[in-house]
Design an enzyme around this catalytic site. Structure first.
Site, PDB file in Angstrom:
ATOM      1  N   ALA A 188       1.216  77.744 103.009  1.00 59.76           N
ATOM      2  CA  ALA A 188       1.595  78.011 104.409  1.00 59.76           C
ATOM      3  C   ALA A 188       2.670  77.011 104.819  1.00 59.76           C
ATOM      4  O   ALA A 188       2.757  75.915 104.257  1.00 59.76           O
ATOM      5  CB  ALA A 188       0.362  77.862 105.295  1.00 59.76           C
ATOM      6  N   GLY A 239      -2.027  78.112 100.493  1.00 57.96           N
ATOM      7  CA  GLY A 239      -1.902  79.538 100.783  1.00 57.96           C
ATOM      8  C   GLY A 239      -1.174  80.283  99.666  1.00 57.96           C
ATOM      9  O   GLY A 239      -1.369  81.495  99.500  1.00 57.96           O
ATOM     10  N   GLU A 245      -3.822  81.150  97.326  1.00 58.23           N
ATOM     11  CA  GLU A 245      -4.699  82.138  97.975  1.00 58.23           C
ATOM     12  C   GLU A 245      -4.066  83.523  97.963  1.00 58.23           C
ATOM     13  O   GLU A 245      -4.742  84.530  97.779  1.00 58.23           O
ATOM     14  CB  GLU A 245      -5.012  81.680  99.408  1.00 58.23           C
ATOM     15  N   GLU A 288      -5.136  72.191 100.531  1.00 61.40           N
ATOM     16  CA  GLU A 288      -5.272  72.067 101.991  1.00 61.40           C
ATOM     17  C   GLU A 288      -6.040  70.821 102.418  1.00 61.40           C
ATOM     18  O   GLU A 288      -5.757  70.230 103.460  1.00 61.40           O
ATOM     19  CB  GLU A 288      -5.969  73.310 102.558  1.00 61.40           C
TER      20      GLU A 288
HETATM   21  C1  LIG Z   1      -4.664  78.825 111.352  1.00 61.37           C
HETATM   22  C2  LIG Z   1      -3.434  79.141 110.592  1.00 61.37           C
HETATM   23  C3  LIG Z   1      -3.377  78.593 109.212  1.00 61.37           C
HETATM   24  C4  LIG Z   1      -3.918  79.548 108.206  1.00 61.37           C
HETATM   25  C5  LIG Z   1      -3.534  79.162 106.816  1.00 61.37           C
HETATM   26  C6  LIG Z   1      -4.507  78.326 106.168  1.00 61.37           C
HETATM   27  C7  LIG Z   1      -4.468  78.388 104.711  1.00 61.37           C
HETATM   28  C8  LIG Z   1      -3.262  77.805 104.084  1.00 61.37           C
HETATM   29  C9  LIG Z   1      -2.929  76.539 104.258  1.00 61.37           C
HETATM   30  C10 LIG Z   1      -1.816  75.949 103.470  1.00 61.37           C
HETATM   31  O1  LIG Z   1      -1.250  76.566 102.612  1.00 61.37           O
HETATM   32  S1  LIG Z   1      -1.404  74.369 103.835  1.00 61.37           S
HETATM   33  C11 LIG Z   1      -0.083  74.015 102.720  1.00 61.37           C
HETATM   34  C12 LIG Z   1      -0.568  73.832 101.355  1.00 61.37           C
HETATM   35  N1  LIG Z   1       0.513  73.406 100.517  1.00 61.37           N
HETATM   36  C13 LIG Z   1       0.645  72.173 100.069  1.00 61.37           C
HETATM   37  O2  LIG Z   1      -0.174  71.324 100.268  1.00 61.37           O
HETATM   38  C14 LIG Z   1       1.880  71.879  99.273  1.00 61.37           C
HETATM   39  C15 LIG Z   1       2.695  70.830  99.952  1.00 61.37           C
HETATM   40  N2  LIG Z   1       3.901  70.542  99.212  1.00 61.37           N
HETATM   41  C16 LIG Z   1       3.908  69.806  98.106  1.00 61.37           C
HETATM   42  O3  LIG Z   1       2.920  69.366  97.589  1.00 61.37           O
HETATM   43  C17 LIG Z   1       5.258  69.535  97.516  1.00 61.37           C
HETATM   44  O4  LIG Z   1       6.208  69.675  98.511  1.00 61.37           O
HETATM   45  C18 LIG Z   1       5.619  70.463  96.321  1.00 61.37           C
HETATM   46  C19 LIG Z   1       5.429  71.921  96.684  1.00 61.37           C
HETATM   47  C20 LIG Z   1       4.752  70.103  95.118  1.00 61.37           C
HETATM   48  C21 LIG Z   1       7.097  70.240  95.941  1.00 61.37           C
HETATM   49  O5  LIG Z   1       7.279  68.871  95.678  1.00 61.37           O
HETATM   50  P1  LIG Z   1       8.764  68.268  95.516  1.00 61.37           P
HETATM   51  O6  LIG Z   1       8.584  66.838  95.189  1.00 61.37           O
HETATM   52  O7  LIG Z   1       9.534  69.135  94.608  1.00 61.37           O
HETATM   53  O8  LIG Z   1       9.457  68.402  96.920  1.00 61.37           O
HETATM   54  P2  LIG Z   1       9.069  67.784  98.311  1.00 61.37           P
HETATM   55  O9  LIG Z   1      10.022  66.705  98.634  1.00 61.37           O
HETATM   56  O10 LIG Z   1       7.633  67.468  98.383  1.00 61.37           O
HETATM   57  O11 LIG Z   1       9.305  69.019  99.268  1.00 61.37           O
HETATM   58  C22 LIG Z   1      10.615  69.554  99.453  1.00 61.37           C
HETATM   59  C23 LIG Z   1      10.751  69.958 100.911  1.00 61.37           C
HETATM   60  O12 LIG Z   1       9.866  71.046 101.162  1.00 61.37           O
HETATM   61  C24 LIG Z   1       9.036  70.730 102.271  1.00 61.37           C
HETATM   62  N3  LIG Z   1       7.734  71.380 102.037  1.00 61.37           N
HETATM   63  C25 LIG Z   1       6.997  71.351 100.940  1.00 61.37           C
HETATM   64  N4  LIG Z   1       5.903  72.091 101.067  1.00 61.37           N
HETATM   65  C26 LIG Z   1       5.961  72.623 102.309  1.00 61.37           C
HETATM   66  C27 LIG Z   1       5.109  73.491 103.041  1.00 61.37           C
HETATM   67  N5  LIG Z   1       3.981  74.000 102.521  1.00 61.37           N
HETATM   68  N6  LIG Z   1       5.474  73.797 104.296  1.00 61.37           N
HETATM   69  C28 LIG Z   1       6.613  73.330 104.848  1.00 61.37           C
HETATM   70  N7  LIG Z   1       7.465  72.501 104.186  1.00 61.37           N
HETATM   71  C29 LIG Z   1       7.134  72.161 102.938  1.00 61.37           C
HETATM   72  C30 LIG Z   1       8.939  69.215 102.258  1.00 61.37           C
HETATM   73  O13 LIG Z   1       8.586  68.743 103.519  1.00 61.37           O
HETATM   74  C31 LIG Z   1      10.337  68.835 101.860  1.00 61.37           C
HETATM   75  O14 LIG Z   1      11.133  68.971 103.006  1.00 61.37           O
HETATM   76  P3  LIG Z   1      12.225  67.882 103.363  1.00 61.37           P
HETATM   77  O15 LIG Z   1      11.514  66.581 103.411  1.00 61.37           O
HETATM   78  O16 LIG Z   1      13.199  67.922 102.228  1.00 61.37           O
HETATM   79  O17 LIG Z   1      12.755  68.330 104.667  1.00 61.37           O
END
Ligand SMILES: CCCCCCC/C=C/C(=O)SCCNC(=O)CCNC(=O)[C@H](O)C(C)(C)COP(=O)(O)OP(=O)(O)OC[C@H]1O[C@@H](n2cnc3c(N)ncnc32)[C@H](O)[C@@H]1OP(=O)(O)O
Length: 718
Positions: A61, A100, A103, A123
């Site tokens: 997400a 997500g 999921e 999450e």
């Molecule tokens: C009630 C409503 C909600 C219902 C939904 C509930 C169920 C779902 C929930 C979720 O999915 S929560 C999110 C779960 N995902 C994560 O935990 C992944 C988070 N990201 C990471 O671990 C890492 O970013 C990565 C994917 C492994 C990539 O790592 P890498 O080192 O290659 O790059 P980063 O510098 O970490 O990230 C680049 C850039 O992207 C932004 N970003 C990463 N993931 C997300 C995300 N899920 N959402 C928004 N933005 C994301 C990160 O902030 C970086 O941005 P900048 O710093 O460059 O601006």
């Protein structure tokens, strides 16, 4: 968005396209709805392949949307719609499928992964739970025990493990996309009922209660006071005991509770601040935009003590060839043996081939460093010795070599004054054990050049550490803020508290260990040595100095007395606690009677110190120092301080960091309490509220991200 195309073989390919990680933003969710509907309605399409652009399936997400009003179609019915499709949907997992993202893949009927991919329900690391059906589908797919582990830890699971556990159906070293397309053709037309995880029953061990209870015990040890992992256990219990629809209802209820909790906010704040620190822009204008890091092809480490050994291992693990230098043959031999066995353990644990490790050579001869790009000095905290080394390095190393010092608090500028090019001297403050701990304070002296900072920050990235740029002052950011915190802990003992009472309060707050247990672990002699250096105790202390006062300020000689009597902590079996069994701290009756004698010797009326007072005096004095650091421009932002505390000092992630915590508590309350404690203890200047805190309260306590703009740029040390 999500791109739709039809390819030969009656396959529809839907590609999530939202760089950099294809997060499921509102637009992406809308596009998935639309394209899946289109594919299911299209008579020509017999199977659907769902993939992510640029070699990444989906990072979950969109976390940025969590702090805004939710718009667009929700995830749960979207995933249900995919699962209900009569046409097979095959997920192509390349790169990552987290949160997500996984999921979504679990809603598909098949999952094919590339061998380099990683999956996980992450999450919990954001203070949430997998609330798009993850807590209900994963246990049904792989059984309760394995799902419980993945959901409560949020750990990343390799493709190899994922196929072993049954999370993915196939792993390939070649193109996962091509594999998925060919596979989709073979299952087109088959009934999809048996592939719908919502119709499965979760394989459950007979002793479910003890499995869940065991998980809760581990969670309490690992992340005290954190709500999300506990909610994850409750959701998995629902998966094990309830029909899918009811389990989903429970998942949503738990999510609603977590989503609005301060903890989720704090952990999401940590996620973004960690990434912001890596971007490092300083108030003087230096940043990655205008500064290029020097390449580091070869590095050297001087001194093979605890820190030097860990640093050498860290460099080698990043594939950087290292020259390790010692002054005596005996130390060199011991260092070599220790480093080699650490590397062997590392490669066994992480499955690193020797070919990927940077070679390490060992020498007594500094002249071997003539071609080195970067040197890290890690000798004792002795200014004269450090200056001598930097002077020698200036004559031996290439003129453009970066000279780093691993001092944990000495003046970088004074060390740099011994070098012929002080602009290339920078502090790289590693944390013990250096090959494990994530934090690297990059300390910038007044003469340190932006190139030197950029090179050290680039090195942090290569070492997979979190680099944070800080200014030069005694103790820098982390250790400087620790001083008032530990001092308060001593004063609390003087006034009537016991070490175990103070520690319990701090551990209940979320620290893995209370301050007295930490001191026992790292050795009380560390602080004793530096207090002797500063002339606060020992031979340099002027005769006739009052026992409990230094320069008109309150001083506690308690730790000095303990050291003088040989109680140095775990290593001597006694410190603030007794260690009869190795590493097991038990309250020591001797210490209790020692404290009573001490109080009566100095006429201190012992009192019962309440838990609130313990917490407030320890934490608010630390936070107050953080405000002073901001005021003096030693840290560029409160976020940087928080990253330092969460990644290097065990500050509980679900509390965001000290500055974020202060804001959550309410700055007026912190100010009010500091004023109160300072009135009660006027001889403790650290308790006097900083002007930065007063200023923020006067401005209406703006949120943390607005503080940077209020910090006076002209006072910046960066
Ligand atoms: C009630 C409503 C909600 C219902 C939904 C509930 C169920 C779902 C929930 C979720 O999915 S929560 C999110 C779960 N995902 C994560 O935990 C992944 C988070 N990201 C990471 O671990 C890492 O970013 C990565 C994917 C492994 C990539 O790592 P890498 O080192 O290659 O790059 P980063 O510098 O970490 O990230 C680049 C850039 O992207 C932004 N970003 C990463 N993931 C997300 C995300 N899920 N959402 C928004 N933005 C994301 C990160 O902030 C970086 O941005 P900048 O710093 O460059 O601006």
């Amino acid at each position: 968005m999500a791109l739709y195309r039809r390819i030969p073989g009656a396959i529809a390919v839907i590609t999530l396209t939202n760089p950099p990680v294809n997060a499921l933003s509102c637009t992406v969710r809308e596009a998935i709805y639309e394209t899946v509907k289109r594919a299911t309605a299209d008579q020509e399409v017999k199977a659907i392949v769902l993939c992510g652009a640029n070699g990444k399936f989906c990072g979950g997400a969109d976390i940025k949307e969590f702090s805004r009003e939710m718009r667009g179609p929700p995830l749960v019915p979207m995933i249900d719609m995919i699962e209900e499709s009569e046409k097979p949907v095959v997920a192509v997992i390349e790169g990552v499928a987290f949160g997500g993202g996984l999921e979504l893949a679990l809603g598909c009927h098949y999952r094919i992964a590339h061998s380099g991919a990683q999956v996980g329900l992450t999450e919990v690391t954001l203070g949430l739970l997998p609330a798009a059906g993850g807590t209900q589908r994963l246990p049904r797919l792989i059984g309760v025990p394995a799902a419980l582990d993945i959901i409560t830890t949020g750990r990343h699971v390799s493709a190899q493990e994922a196929v072993r556990l049954g999370i993915v159906d196939k792993v390939t070293d070649s193109s996962a996309m091509e594999e998925a397309i060919e596979f989709a053709k073979t299952v087109a037309g088959e009934p999809m009922g048996p592939r719908r995880l919502s119709l499965w029953t979760a394989a459950c061990p007979e002793d479910l209660d003890s499995l869940l209870e065991g998980a809760l015990v581990r969670i309490r040890q690992r992340s005290r006071g954190a709500l999300a992992p506990v909610a994850c256990v409750q959701a998995v219990r629902a998966a094990a005991s309830l029909p899918f629809a009811q389990g989903m209802k429970k998942e949503q209820e738990l999510m609603a509770y977590l989503f609005t909790s301060g903890q989720a906010r704090a952990m999401q704040y940590c996620f973004f601040t960690q990434r912001a620190a890596a971007r490092w822009t300083t108030p003087s204008g230096a940043s990655w935009e205008n500064t290029k890091a020097r390449p580091v092809r070869q590095a050297a480490v001087i001194g093979l003590g605890t820190m030097g050994k860990g640093i050498a291992v860290s460099l080698s693990r990043a594939g950087i060839p290292v020259i390790a230098v010692e002054t005596e043959q005996k130390r060199l031999k011991a260092g070599r043996k220790a480093v080699n066995s650490m590397l062997t353990r590392e490669s066994q644990k992480r499955g690193l081939a020797e070919a990927h490790l940077g070679s390490i050579s060992f020498t007594l001869d500094l002249r071997k460093l003539r071609d080195t790009d970067l040197v890290i000095e890690a000798v004792f905290e002795d200014m004269a010795l450090k200056k001598q080394i930097f002077s020698k390095l200036s004559s031996v190393c290439r003129p453009d070599a970066l000279l780093c010092t691993n001092t944990s608090g000495l003046n970088i500028d004074e060390i740099a004054s011994a070098a012929s090019r002080p602009e290339l001297v920078v502090g790289t403050h590693f944390f013990a054990p250096a090959h494990v701990m994530k934090l690297l304070e990059v300390v910038c002296g007044p003469r340190t050049s932006p190139v030197a900072v950029a090179t050290a920050m680039q090195l942090a990235k290569r070492l997979e550490k979190i680099g944070v740029v800080v200014g030069n002052c005694s103790g820098f950011v982390g250790n400087r803020m620790m001083r008032p915190y530990t001092e308060q802990a001593y004063y609390l003992l003087e006034e009537g508290a016991r070490p175990e009472e103070v520690d319990l309060v701090l551990e209940e707050f979320g620290f893995a260990m209370g301050i007295f247990r930490v001191m026992d672990l790292s050795g009380l002699d560390v602080g004793w040595r530096s207090r002797k250096e500063l002339g606060l105790t020992g031979p340099k202390l002027p005769p006739g100095t009052e026992a409990r006062s230094r320069g008109g300020k309150r001083y506690s000689p308690l730790p000095d007395i303990l050291c003088e009597s040989g109680r140095l902590g775990q290593k001597t079996g006694r410190g603030w606690y007794l260690y009869e069994k190795e590493r097991v701290a038990t309250p020591d009756p001797w210490l209790q009677s020692f404290l009573e004698d001490y109080r009566s010797r100095f006429g201190i009326q012992s009192r019962r110190v309440g838990q609130d007072e313990i917490l407030e005096r320890c934490l608010y004095s630390l936070i107050n120092e953080g405000f002073r650091i901001l005021q003096e421009g030693i840290a560029a932002s409160p976020e940087d301080i928080d990253v330092i505390y969460v990644s290097g000092y065990g500050w509980p992630r679900h509390r965001g960091g000290p500055m974020f915590y202060a804001w959550m508590v309410g700055l007026p309350k912190v100010l009010d309490k500091l004023e109160h404690y300072h009135r009660t203890h006027p001889d403790i200047p650290n308790l006097a509220p900083s002007s930065m805190l007063r200023k923020l309260v006067a401005r209406g306590s703006p949120p943390v991200h607005q503080w940077r703009a209020l910090i006076q740029q002209h006072s910046s040390q960066l």
